[in-house]
Design a protein around this motif. Structure first.
Motif, mmCIF file in Angstrom:
data_model
loop_
_atom_site.group_PDB
_atom_site.id
_atom_site.type_symbol
_atom_site.label_atom_id
_atom_site.label_comp_id
_atom_site.label_asym_id
_atom_site.label_seq_id
_atom_site.Cartn_x
_atom_site.Cartn_y
_atom_site.Cartn_z
ATOM 1 N N TRP A 87 0.848 -1.181 0.000
ATOM 2 C CA TRP A 87 0.000 0.000 0.000
ATOM 3 C C TRP A 87 0.890 1.240 0.000
ATOM 4 O O TRP A 87 1.938 1.262 0.638
ATOM 5 C CB TRP A 87 -0.887 0.016 1.247
ATOM 6 C CG TRP A 87 -1.625 1.311 1.382
ATOM 7 C CD1 TRP A 87 -2.735 1.697 0.689
ATOM 8 C CD2 TRP A 87 -1.280 2.409 2.232
ATOM 9 N NE1 TRP A 87 -3.110 2.966 1.066
ATOM 10 C CE2 TRP A 87 -2.235 3.427 2.009
ATOM 11 C CE3 TRP A 87 -0.260 2.646 3.158
ATOM 12 C CZ2 TRP A 87 -2.205 4.645 2.681
ATOM 13 C CZ3 TRP A 87 -0.221 3.861 3.832
ATOM 14 C CH2 TRP A 87 -1.192 4.838 3.592
ATOM 15 N N ARG A 88 0.455 2.264 -0.733
ATOM 16 C CA ARG A 88 1.253 3.468 -0.856
ATOM 17 C C ARG A 88 0.383 4.687 -0.594
ATOM 18 O O ARG A 88 -0.651 4.873 -1.224
ATOM 19 C CB ARG A 88 1.835 3.512 -2.275
ATOM 20 C CG ARG A 88 2.804 4.615 -2.490
ATOM 21 C CD ARG A 88 3.437 4.600 -3.872
ATOM 22 N NE ARG A 88 4.601 5.462 -3.849
ATOM 23 C CZ ARG A 88 4.525 6.794 -3.892
ATOM 24 N NH1 ARG A 88 3.379 7.382 -4.019
ATOM 25 N NH2 ARG A 88 5.635 7.513 -3.827
ATOM 26 N N LEU B 88 1.288 11.370 2.038
ATOM 27 C CA LEU B 88 2.448 11.476 2.926
ATOM 28 C C LEU B 88 3.745 11.519 2.129
ATOM 29 O O LEU B 88 3.792 11.146 0.959
ATOM 30 C CB LEU B 88 2.450 10.304 3.910
ATOM 31 C CG LEU B 88 1.175 10.166 4.755
ATOM 32 C CD1 LEU B 88 1.293 9.015 5.729
ATOM 33 C CD2 LEU B 88 0.846 11.458 5.499
ATOM 34 N N ASP B 89 4.787 11.977 2.799
ATOM 35 C CA ASP B 89 6.064 12.192 2.137
ATOM 36 C C ASP B 89 6.982 10.982 2.281
ATOM 37 O O ASP B 89 7.269 10.549 3.396
ATOM 38 C CB ASP B 89 6.748 13.419 2.762
ATOM 39 C CG ASP B 89 8.136 13.609 2.209
ATOM 40 O OD1 ASP B 89 8.234 14.132 1.091
ATOM 41 O OD2 ASP B 89 9.104 13.179 2.867
ATOM 42 N N TYR B 90 7.443 10.439 1.156
ATOM 43 C CA TYR B 90 8.386 9.311 1.165
ATOM 44 C C TYR B 90 9.728 9.693 0.529
ATOM 45 O O TYR B 90 10.534 8.826 0.228
ATOM 46 C CB TYR B 90 7.810 8.123 0.382
ATOM 47 C CG TYR B 90 6.578 7.457 0.962
ATOM 48 C CD1 TYR B 90 6.331 7.429 2.335
ATOM 49 C CD2 TYR B 90 5.665 6.810 0.127
ATOM 50 C CE1 TYR B 90 5.213 6.800 2.846
ATOM 51 C CE2 TYR B 90 4.547 6.171 0.642
ATOM 52 C CZ TYR B 90 4.325 6.172 2.000
ATOM 53 O OH TYR B 90 3.213 5.535 2.511
ATOM 54 N N LYS B 91 9.937 10.980 0.306
ATOM 55 C CA LYS B 91 11.125 11.391 -0.451
ATOM 56 C C LYS B 91 12.375 11.406 0.415
ATOM 57 O O LYS B 91 12.295 11.539 1.634
ATOM 58 C CB LYS B 91 10.890 12.791 -1.020
ATOM 59 C CG LYS B 91 9.837 12.781 -2.112
ATOM 60 C CD LYS B 91 9.486 14.169 -2.564
ATOM 61 C CE LYS B 91 8.405 14.100 -3.641
ATOM 62 N NZ LYS B 91 7.696 15.384 -3.754
ATOM 63 N N PRO B 92 13.555 11.331 -0.226
ATOM 64 C CA PRO B 92 14.788 11.514 0.542
ATOM 65 C C PRO B 92 14.813 12.920 1.137
ATOM 66 O O PRO B 92 14.232 13.855 0.572
ATOM 67 C CB PRO B 92 15.893 11.362 -0.526
ATOM 68 C CG PRO B 92 15.237 10.762 -1.721
ATOM 69 C CD PRO B 92 13.783 11.092 -1.658
ATOM 70 N N TYR B 93 15.514 13.047 2.261
ATOM 71 C CA TYR B 93 15.538 14.307 2.995
ATOM 72 C C TYR B 93 15.918 15.490 2.111
ATOM 73 O O TYR B 93 15.272 16.545 2.154
ATOM 74 C CB TYR B 93 16.518 14.209 4.178
ATOM 75 C CG TYR B 93 16.712 15.511 4.885
ATOM 76 C CD1 TYR B 93 15.731 15.975 5.772
ATOM 77 C CD2 TYR B 93 17.829 16.309 4.663
ATOM 78 C CE1 TYR B 93 15.880 17.183 6.418
ATOM 79 C CE2 TYR B 93 17.976 17.523 5.303
ATOM 80 C CZ TYR B 93 17.001 17.963 6.177
ATOM 81 O OH TYR B 93 17.145 19.169 6.810
ATOM 82 N N TRP C 96 13.176 16.510 -0.243
ATOM 83 C CA TRP C 96 12.097 17.092 0.560
ATOM 84 C C TRP C 96 12.455 18.522 0.974
ATOM 85 O O TRP C 96 11.625 19.430 0.871
ATOM 86 C CB TRP C 96 11.840 16.201 1.776
ATOM 87 C CG TRP C 96 10.930 16.778 2.800
ATOM 88 C CD1 TRP C 96 9.560 16.766 2.785
ATOM 89 C CD2 TRP C 96 11.309 17.464 4.006
ATOM 90 N NE1 TRP C 96 9.071 17.391 3.909
ATOM 91 C CE2 TRP C 96 10.123 17.830 4.669
ATOM 92 C CE3 TRP C 96 12.532 17.800 4.584
ATOM 93 C CZ2 TRP C 96 10.120 18.508 5.888
ATOM 94 C CZ3 TRP C 96 12.536 18.475 5.803
ATOM 95 C CH2 TRP C 96 11.338 18.830 6.437
ATOM 96 N N ARG D 12 8.021 20.711 3.341
ATOM 97 C CA ARG D 12 6.598 20.829 3.680
ATOM 98 C C ARG D 12 6.158 19.787 4.703
ATOM 99 O O ARG D 12 6.517 18.615 4.595
ATOM 100 C CB ARG D 12 5.755 20.692 2.414
ATOM 101 C CG ARG D 12 5.935 21.855 1.461
ATOM 102 C CD ARG D 12 5.202 21.626 0.156
ATOM 103 N NE ARG D 12 5.777 20.514 -0.597
ATOM 104 C CZ ARG D 12 5.286 20.054 -1.744
ATOM 105 N NH1 ARG D 12 4.200 20.617 -2.257
ATOM 106 N NH2 ARG D 12 5.862 19.066 -2.377
ATOM 107 N N ASP D 13 5.349 20.210 5.679
ATOM 108 C CA ASP D 13 4.787 19.261 6.635
ATOM 109 C C ASP D 13 3.509 18.646 6.054
ATOM 110 O O ASP D 13 3.073 19.010 4.951
ATOM 111 C CB ASP D 13 4.547 19.916 7.996
ATOM 112 C CG ASP D 13 3.442 20.950 7.973
ATOM 113 O OD1 ASP D 13 2.823 21.165 6.905
ATOM 114 O OD2 ASP D 13 3.200 21.562 9.026
ATOM 115 N N THR D 14 2.937 17.699 6.787
ATOM 116 C CA THR D 14 1.776 16.970 6.278
ATOM 117 C C THR D 14 0.625 17.907 5.931
ATOM 118 O O THR D 14 -0.045 17.728 4.907
ATOM 119 C CB THR D 14 1.298 15.933 7.323
ATOM 120 O OG1 THR D 14 2.431 15.211 7.803
ATOM 121 C CG2 THR D 14 0.314 14.963 6.716
#
Lengths: 514, 514
Positions: free
Chosen positions: A449-450, A454-459, A462, A468-470
């Protein structure tokens, strides 16, 4: 015949409708969650029997009040209850024997039959937040809700892949007179979405409007014999059934429309401060309410509801996502199943003022409890903020996204030979890597599941994109979804008739704002 | 005799120590969570048997690699395994018969015996985040961790009412040479806290330092016969046991110190992309690792570990709080219990860059799974951020607060007559209010778990006080806790000996930074 044709049209038959369907995002909507995992049960058999015996004692010795409702008292008297003034005492076994007439499972119809939902059994139907007078969004902050906000929430609900139901009062459109807003709300659900929805409960006459509009939408005969609405009937805990809510319920039961019979309890205020005591009162209240629904019409579809939360004894504020609320929800689910009734509880509950970490913790606590407690109908599944005072646009989309995780969790663990993956383990061997192996390549798209929010990017990426926050990511998603929204097709004749009904009804009464 | 006296002193005997104890906040620390609720089991008997049979097949046909470790290969050969090069293949049943020597439950001792923890059975021991090279706080943002950060986290852990364990590498003190930092970390755990802690695993010689320092702290005889550390031994998934980790484990097992034998798996990369396949590999790996620990020393305390998460196939990033991770954790708990072993999994896992809503959702998802899956030792129970790259001060205290909710949830539902509250229901009756009734007055202080971080205030008061989000509230709590921190008393002789050991060891080798 004419009925069926009208119904087909209303549901969006015809070429234009089919084309619209194909392009609409919401085509992907899941029908409901079908659990392939066990329920979690916090009470043992002895505890369940104690609570059931105590609830029967409450009904027999203390009883419940049916306020301002002589017809209800008469029905109870005829059924064999002991009626003194407005107090109704039920001899042991009476409630249970009446409850036996209620279906353990029913279909709520949508104007698009692909969106029909099965309520009961191993299913979980998800519906959005209900009731807040305020809305909050990233730009505008917290403010009174309007009908325009309401329409936006209906659109977001329609766009959600994981939300099965359009809900009811997704926020209170405070810019519309109290005695007329139900008409605009129903019209929005009926025309801006093709998912199932809820009816009005603020007056018996408004419940009747809801029924009448359903007859236009679904055709009179169909709407008279099938559940086209599920509406929320609150019990005035402790142990009190007021005439407004019961009046609405009577309209719905007489018309075979579904009702959630639900105590609204802040533990320590409207029920004892203990879990066992609260469950006893919840059970007694729901048994009396559902028994009464079956006195109105045997076989009317109903849901065992439990809106129960704890209280902060320092401030008196209701608290959410707490362990006591979890205990009560797990226990209430067990009690509902033993009565053979569909169960409503849980939601995106939290007491936070913002869609922040508190909102996240408390909401996730409650959503997980909802899934594992065997809830069949989860109202407030997304968008709830600030103890239910606020419908949050950002939280609506982040919660709705989390509902996808519930779907996957409920599906259980596939155990076929392909899922066992022994060939992959052989192929990769000690020290190898699975990313390139055939099994991974074959399944990676559907394996996990994806989140779409939400953020899954490398720091670094991002940070480059603004850190950006949620809530900020969610605000962007709200905007995108509303831009991509396309209204589901509807027969113009039905749409016209609904608009005409609303206009006529509005013109027939003066505005009232309280 | 001298041993016992030294140990008593080390543990803070004496008047000054007792006075310090009485005033220290941490006196309230819970011992551990004792579950009075069932475990949640996602796999049925058939699924469990398939996975167990497949794991035995993996061990027999594919085998595992013990890298750079001739002594291990020799031990395996003697035990009856088929050893070819570094590949070890275990005939069916061999691993299980060795595992039978491992205790199903053990005590890890703390220098303050009131903080001893029982690991196994129905208990859950909570330990903080482990391993991040970065820290983040509200003021300083994200930066490399230092030993000063490390000490602050140890203090916060000591102050937490709900954290039972001081943990290990709460962050990597990157300002200390790699070959010396374990000494400073151990010294911090031993002197700034009196809770149990973990040993070093980055080199066998550092594991030996950990053992030697424990002998100073607990006395040589006591530390040689009792588990005074629980250390984290990772398996190099798939199916590989490297010499560094195994070397550390050998030191610990020989000295009867506890090890968590734990695959570190991002599903789809280090294990198959399916839940059943991942569980098969996890089981095979843990069985081989624990069997090996019993070859080193029969009866050495060990824990069945499973650090498993899913992967975002778009970015390749590990993802947390996902449904697949939940399935794996529930399933691994079942497999561990069937082997009669304590189980380690779950934590405050999340992939967020900030302590925001994403962090809240994902963390709560995982903490709840941890509780219900029957975890006995939960590493990373608080403070984890950004996929484990960051130890967050703010998240440490909000997570630690949520752990209080787990305690209450685990306690189950009291069902005594007082909890049944029938007298309260009678007293209040239909339409009444419970806030003033005798039952509520008697129980309201303990009835409901209450967060010490999250906001329960009315909107207006919250807004007047600055409209703070959870991260801001948490930052204030971090500051308060560090201000209130008081070092637990310790015998000056023991403290001196520990300091002397660290100084001598540091002086004996040149600095190494990689």
């Amino acid at each position: 015949m004419a009925e069926a044709a009208a119904r087909k049209r209303a549901r969006g038959g015809g070429g234009a409708a089919r084309r619209a369907e194909r392009t609409a995002v919401s085509v992907e909507t899941a029908r409901h969650i079908e659990r392939n995992i066990p329920n979690f049960e916090v009470l043992n058999e002895e505890a369940l029997q104690i609570i059931e015996a105590n609830a029967e004692t409450v009904l027999e010795e203390i009883g419940v009040n049916f306020v301002n409702n002589p017809a209800a008292l008469e029905r109870w008297r005829e059924a064999g209850a002991d009626v003194q003034g407005e107090r109704v005492r039920l001899p042991k076994g009476l409630a249970k024997s009446l409850i036996a007439h209620a279906p353990s499972k029913f279909t709520q119809h949508a104007r698009n039959p692909e969106r029909n939902v099965e309520i009961g059994g191993r299913n979980l139907v998800l519906a959005p937040v209900y009731g807040p007078p305020f809305v909050r969004d990233a730009d505008g902050g917290r403010r009174y809700a309007t009908i325009e906000d309401f329409r936006k929430f209906v659109k977001l609900g329609y766009m959600s892949k994981w939300l099965h139901h359009s809900g009811g009062t997704v926020c209170e459109p405070t810019d519309i007179p109290v005695n007329k807003r139900h008409l605009d709300m129903l019209l929005a659900h009926m025309t801006l979405s093709d998912k199932p929805f809820m009816g009005s409960v603020t007056e018996p006459s408004r419940a009747q409007d809801s029924v009448d509009m359903c007859k236009i939408l679904f055709g009179e005969e169909f709407a008279s014999n099938n559940a086209c609405m599920t509406s929320l009937i609150n019990i005035n805990s402790p142990l009190t059934f007021d005439d407004v809510m019961m009046g609405a319920m009577e309209v719905y039961a007489e018309n075979m429309q579904a009702s959630i019979i639900s105590p609204f309890i802040v533990g320590g205020a409207m029920a004892p401060v203990s879990v066992a005591g609260t469950l006893t009162q919840v059970l007694a209240e729901v048994m009396a309410g559902i028994a009464y629904s079956q006195l109105v019409r045997k076989g009317a579809p109903v849901i065992f509801g439990a809106f129960v939360t704890s209280i902060d004894m320092n401030s008196g504020a209701p608290t959410f996502g707490t362990p006591e609320a979890a205990h009560i929800t797990y226990g209430a689910g067990q009690l509902a199943r033993r009565l053979g009734l569909p169960f409503r509880s849980a939601g995106s509950f939290n007491g936070s003022k913002l869609p922040d970490a508190q909102a996240g913790y408390e909401t996730a606590n409650t959503l997980n409890v909802g899934l594992l407690s065997g809830v069949n109908f989860m109202l407030h599944a997304c968008g709830w903020l600030e103890g239910g005072l606020v419908s949050s646009f950002e939280k609506f989309v982040t919660d709705a996204d989390q509902l996808g995780a519930l779907h996957k969790l409920a599906a259980g663990v596939p155990m076929d030979v392909e899922a066992q993956a022994m060939e992959a383990i052989r192929e990769v061997g000690p020290g190898g890597h699975y990313l390139g192996c055939a099994h991974t390549q074959k399944h990676f798209k559907s394996a996990f599941w994806r989140s779409e929010v939400l953020d899954y990017k490398p720091y670094e990426q991002w940070a480059d994109e603004g850190g950006r926050d949620t809530a900020t990511l969610a605000a962007a998603r709200v905007e995108t979804l509303l831009e991509r929204y396309q209204q589901p097709a509807m027969d113009p004749g039905v749409a016209g008739a609904l608009n005409e009904y609303v206009a006529r009804k509005k013109a027939s009464m003066p505005d009232a704002f309280s």
